[in-house]
Design an enzyme around this catalytic site. Structure first.
Site, PDB file in Angstrom:
ATOM      1  N   CYS A   1      16.414   6.730 -22.141  1.00  0.00           N
ATOM      2  CA  CYS A   1      16.519   6.365 -23.559  1.00  0.00           C
ATOM      3  C   CYS A   1      17.812   6.871 -24.187  1.00  0.00           C
ATOM      4  O   CYS A   1      18.339   6.257 -25.108  1.00  0.00           O
ATOM      5  CB  CYS A   1      15.319   6.911 -24.314  1.00  0.00           C
ATOM      6  SG  CYS A   1      15.048   8.663 -24.019  1.00  0.00           S
TER       7      CYS A   1
ATOM      8  N   GLU B   1       8.488   8.125 -29.990  1.00  0.00           N
ATOM      9  CA  GLU B   1       9.786   8.364 -29.323  1.00  0.00           C
ATOM     10  C   GLU B   1      10.219   7.042 -28.722  1.00  0.00           C
ATOM     11  O   GLU B   1       9.644   6.587 -27.719  1.00  0.00           O
ATOM     12  CB  GLU B   1       9.626   9.424 -28.233  1.00  0.00           C
ATOM     13  CG  GLU B   1       9.393  10.825 -28.755  1.00  0.00           C
ATOM     14  CD  GLU B   1      10.623  11.422 -29.403  1.00  0.00           C
ATOM     15  OE1 GLU B   1      11.750  11.062 -29.016  1.00  0.00           O
ATOM     16  OE2 GLU B   1      10.454  12.244 -30.316  1.00  0.00           O
TER      17      GLU B   1
ATOM     18  N   GLU C   1      19.241  -2.585 -26.374  1.00  0.00           N
ATOM     19  CA  GLU C   1      19.025  -1.585 -25.338  1.00  0.00           C
ATOM     20  C   GLU C   1      18.758  -2.338 -24.033  1.00  0.00           C
ATOM     21  O   GLU C   1      17.714  -2.969 -23.885  1.00  0.00           O
ATOM     22  CB  GLU C   1      17.826  -0.705 -25.678  1.00  0.00           C
ATOM     23  CG  GLU C   1      17.614   0.391 -24.652  1.00  0.00           C
ATOM     24  CD  GLU C   1      16.349   1.200 -24.879  1.00  0.00           C
ATOM     25  OE1 GLU C   1      15.300   0.599 -25.162  1.00  0.00           O
ATOM     26  OE2 GLU C   1      16.411   2.431 -24.748  1.00  0.00           O
TER      27      GLU C   1
ATOM     28  N   LYS D   1      -2.623   7.640 -21.270  1.00  0.00           N
ATOM     29  CA  LYS D   1      -2.450   6.320 -20.624  1.00  0.00           C
ATOM     30  C   LYS D   1      -1.025   6.226 -20.082  1.00  0.00           C
ATOM     31  O   LYS D   1      -0.076   5.992 -20.813  1.00  0.00           O
ATOM     32  CB  LYS D   1      -2.720   5.168 -21.590  1.00  0.00           C
ATOM     33  CG  LYS D   1      -3.041   3.923 -20.773  1.00  0.00           C
ATOM     34  CD  LYS D   1      -2.452   2.622 -21.190  1.00  0.00           C
ATOM     35  CE  LYS D   1      -1.034   2.290 -21.164  1.00  0.00           C
ATOM     36  NZ  LYS D   1      -0.437   1.936 -19.881  1.00  0.00           N
TER      37      LYS D   1
HETATM   38  P1  NAD Z   1       6.967   0.047 -23.193  1.00  0.00           P
HETATM   39  O1  NAD Z   1       7.004   0.102 -24.660  1.00  0.00           O
HETATM   40  O2  NAD Z   1       6.925  -1.275 -22.533  1.00  0.00           O
HETATM   41  O3  NAD Z   1       5.677   0.826 -22.643  1.00  0.00           O
HETATM   42  C1  NAD Z   1       5.441   2.196 -22.907  1.00  0.00           C
HETATM   43  C2  NAD Z   1       3.958   2.478 -22.756  1.00  0.00           C
HETATM   44  O4  NAD Z   1       3.247   1.774 -23.760  1.00  0.00           O
HETATM   45  C3  NAD Z   1       3.359   2.022 -21.419  1.00  0.00           C
HETATM   46  O5  NAD Z   1       2.373   2.926 -21.021  1.00  0.00           O
HETATM   47  C4  NAD Z   1       2.749   0.687 -21.790  1.00  0.00           C
HETATM   48  O6  NAD Z   1       1.689   0.293 -20.929  1.00  0.00           O
HETATM   49  C5  NAD Z   1       2.226   0.980 -23.184  1.00  0.00           C
HETATM   50  N1  NAD Z   1       2.054  -0.183 -24.045  1.00  0.00           N
HETATM   51  C6  NAD Z   1       2.690  -1.383 -23.963  1.00  0.00           C
HETATM   52  N2  NAD Z   1       2.245  -2.202 -24.960  1.00  0.00           N
HETATM   53  C7  NAD Z   1       1.345  -1.489 -25.666  1.00  0.00           C
HETATM   54  C8  NAD Z   1       0.545  -1.780 -26.811  1.00  0.00           C
HETATM   55  N3  NAD Z   1       0.600  -2.964 -27.408  1.00  0.00           N
HETATM   56  N4  NAD Z   1      -0.297  -0.827 -27.287  1.00  0.00           N
HETATM   57  C9  NAD Z   1      -0.334   0.388 -26.693  1.00  0.00           C
HETATM   58  N5  NAD Z   1       0.384   0.717 -25.596  1.00  0.00           N
HETATM   59  C10 NAD Z   1       1.221  -0.198 -25.098  1.00  0.00           C
HETATM   60  O7  NAD Z   1       8.188   0.918 -22.675  1.00  0.00           O
HETATM   61  P2  NAD Z   1       8.672   1.110 -21.166  1.00  0.00           P
HETATM   62  O8  NAD Z   1       9.330  -0.147 -20.721  1.00  0.00           O
HETATM   63  O9  NAD Z   1       7.560   1.685 -20.356  1.00  0.00           O
HETATM   64  O10 NAD Z   1       9.756   2.264 -21.333  1.00  0.00           O
HETATM   65  C11 NAD Z   1      11.086   2.033 -21.659  1.00  0.00           C
HETATM   66  C12 NAD Z   1      11.341   2.292 -23.131  1.00  0.00           C
HETATM   67  O11 NAD Z   1      10.952   3.608 -23.466  1.00  0.00           O
HETATM   68  C13 NAD Z   1      12.800   2.181 -23.508  1.00  0.00           C
HETATM   69  O12 NAD Z   1      12.907   1.505 -24.727  1.00  0.00           O
HETATM   70  C14 NAD Z   1      13.217   3.635 -23.684  1.00  0.00           C
HETATM   71  O13 NAD Z   1      14.320   3.838 -24.549  1.00  0.00           O
HETATM   72  C15 NAD Z   1      11.975   4.233 -24.242  1.00  0.00           C
HETATM   73  N6  NAD Z   1      11.960   5.677 -24.040  1.00  0.00           N
HETATM   74  C16 NAD Z   1      12.151   6.481 -25.119  1.00  0.00           C
HETATM   75  C17 NAD Z   1      12.206   7.861 -24.946  1.00  0.00           C
HETATM   76  C18 NAD Z   1      12.468   8.789 -26.102  1.00  0.00           C
HETATM   77  O14 NAD Z   1      12.348   9.986 -25.935  1.00  0.00           O
HETATM   78  N7  NAD Z   1      12.829   8.290 -27.261  1.00  0.00           N
HETATM   79  C19 NAD Z   1      12.046   8.400 -23.674  1.00  0.00           C
HETATM   80  C20 NAD Z   1      11.859   7.531 -22.605  1.00  0.00           C
HETATM   81  C21 NAD Z   1      11.807   6.161 -22.800  1.00  0.00           C
END
Ligand code: NAD
Length: 495
Positions: A294, A260, A394, A184
């Site tokens: 991130c 992650e 963040e 997804k």
């Molecule tokens: P997000 O948590 O909003 O969404 C990530 C994914 O989860 C998307 O596909 C979203 O549709 C899905 N999602 C959202 N709510 C959900 C739920 N309740 N159940 C299941 N899936 C759900 O994050 P984002 O805004 O897309 O990405 C940015 C974040 O990702 C930042 O916090 C960043 O630090 C983190 N990130 C971490 C890493 C790492 O390696 N640690 C790498 C890249 C990004």
């Protein structure tokens, strides 16, 4: 805005994609239409169909049914994954343009992301033939055989900032280990994700159902996937709060999770550092992907005696950065990936102005080049009060805080003063100090006199609220396996 505001030279005529189209039957999506737009221009990039609950059921059922031919044949897995890597390389120009149009990152970074995704796929293609266990003599004629088996059906949920790298980083080792998968992608970057996945789905020999995909919002499609009885493991990359929600939901079915999550990385500069390198490193640490990464080194922590000089040079360089359309090859920072992300960044900048000193940037950019996009000039804050939300949260944008420290203990205390523990940087020419401080900072990756260098062979992951589990390297493969002990008693009838 500093000197050299760009003119857009990279744009070519563009027709929005309509996805899923022919050749995308691995995508299970029969619901409402939704759009993906270009964060630099507001233009339509793609029209897609979201998945319904029935689509999620169908995707998971296909993944459950696909199992054994894939899990038992490492050679096939290696061949398919190598083919995918080659296809990524062959299609790099088209994919890079789509990635920039949909995500907003510079075209230079888009090419790095695609080449890096191909390279990581090759690494795990090699390891696909190395997924086997070990044996142990456990006493007189007693042997233990430890098998390494796939977990089963893995749901891969990805964010939008590095949509291809982060997809590959979970999906490819999951496949290499013999699992079947349901992906997804983030709703902000679905088109680049689906187009890349299509290259994998078309590889000769990939059994039906090993790769399926669902599209749509996290709260509907994501949640039904995480709570689905047919899913054995969730590999999630995204925000910490979302990760916690995913983990709670997965706990109902006692499903395995790999998380992650977010970061708030310190980047510590000692007075004995090579200042030119530290300055360039600080800029790379925070402004890569316009701060939407991130591991962003968003907290610069500088030794007292060089604080003012470094801050002054940093402010001058930052004011001169070229913000613009990522398709213009001269652009150094693209737009924020969505209007919501821009608004979040501006809200923090507004808060910062009331409690700290704004040293550079921090404005929503206006004018012909910027009006239709989500552009913000990169911001630097100094003199922050203890407990400021700019130091704690963040922000995920081009906002850098600069703090000063008196001695090594102070530097370590400031670096560790965060709920996160994903990464950190430190700049010093004293090796003893590098070792001591590197050991003392609680984070999964510590860069010393460098920043943002990743290697497929080496694990990454978070301490504290930055995650659970490790990705990349051998551990990143074994995350997607279970071990099983077969215990043979040779004194009985078996041998
Ligand atoms: P997000 O948590 O909003 O969404 C990530 C994914 O989860 C998307 O596909 C979203 O549709 C899905 N999602 C959202 N709510 C959900 C739920 N309740 N159940 C299941 N899936 C759900 O994050 P984002 O805004 O897309 O990405 C940015 C974040 O990702 C930042 O916090 C960043 O630090 C983190 N990130 C971490 C890493 C790492 O390696 N640690 C790498 C890249 C990004």
């Amino acid at each position: 805005m500093g000197a050299g505001a760009p003119t857009i030279t990279g744009r070519t005529a563009w027709r929005a994609l309509r996805l899923p189209a022919a050749g995308h039957d691995f995508v299970h999506a029969r619901g409402d239409l939704f759009e993906s737009t270009d964060p630099a221009t507001g233009e339509l990039v793609a029209v897609l169909q979201a998945s319904t609950t029935a689509d999620v059921d169908a995707a998971v059922a296909a993944a459950v049914a696909a199992g054994s031919r894939w899990s038992s044949n490492g050679e096939l897995r290696a061949r398919v994954l190598y083919g995918f890597a080659q296809a990524l390389r062959a299609d790099a120009d088209r994919l890079a343009e789509l990635l920039t149009r949909e995500q907003g990152k510079t075209i230079h970074e888009a090419h790095i992301e695609i080449a890096g995704s191909a390279k990581m796929t090759e690494y795990y293609a090699g390891l696909a033939r190395l997924v086997y266990g070990r044996s142990a003599v456990l006493g007189d004629e007693v042997t233990g055989v430890v098998l390494r088996e796939p977990v089963g059906v893995v749901a891969v949920i990805t964010p939008w900032n590095w949509p291809l790298t982060l997809l590959v980083r979970s999906l490819v080792p999951a496949l290499a280990a013999g699992n079947t998968t349901v992906v997804k992608p983030a709703s902000i970057t679905p088109a680049i994700s689906v187009e890349a996945l299509a290259l994998l789905a078309r590889q000769p020999g990939l059994p039906d159902g090993v790769l399926t995909c669902v599209l749509g919002s996290g709260t509907t499609v994501g949640e039904s996937l995480v709570g689905h009885d047919g899913v054995d493991m969730i590999a999630f990359t995204g925000e910490t709060d979302t990760g916690i929600r995913v983990m709670k939901r997965a706990a109902d079915g006692l499903r395995k999770v790999a998380l992650e999550l977010g970061g708030k990385a310190p980047n510590v500069v000692f007075a004995d550092a090579n200042l030119d390198k530290a300055l360039a490193g600080a800029e790379n640490a925070i402004f890569t992907t316009c701060g939407q990464i991130c591991t962003a080194g968003s907290r610069l922590i500088v030794e007292d005696s060089i604080h003012d000089e470094l801050l002054e040079r940093l402010a001058a360089n930052t004011a001169g950065l070229r913000v613009g359309d990522g398709l213009d090859p001269s652009t150094q920072l693209g737009p924020l990936a969505s209007a919501a992300q821009r608004d979040k960044v501006l809200e923090y900048v507004g808060r910062g102005k009331t409690e700290a000193t704004l040293v550079a940037g921090g404005a929503a950019l206006e004018g012909e080049l910027y009006d239709a996009g989500n552009f913000v000039s990169p911001a630097i804050f100094a003199d922050l009060p203890t407990g400021s939300s700019l130091l704690r949260d963040e922000i995920f944008g081009p906002v850098l805080t600069v703090q000063r420290f008196a001695d090594e203990a102070d530097a370590v205390a400031l670096a560790n003063d965060t709920e996160y523990g994903l990464a950190a940087g430190l700049w010093t020419q004293n090796l003893d100090r590098a070792w001591r401080v590197g050991r003392a900072i609680r984070a999964g990756t510590i860069w010393i006199n460098t920043y943002h260098h990743f290697y497929d062979e080496v694990e990454v992951g978070g301490y504290k609220r930055s995650g659970i589990g490790r990705q990349q390297g051998l551990e990143g493969l074994y995350e997607f396996t279970e071990t099983k002990h077969l215990n043979f008693d040779g004194k009985a009838t078996l041998w």
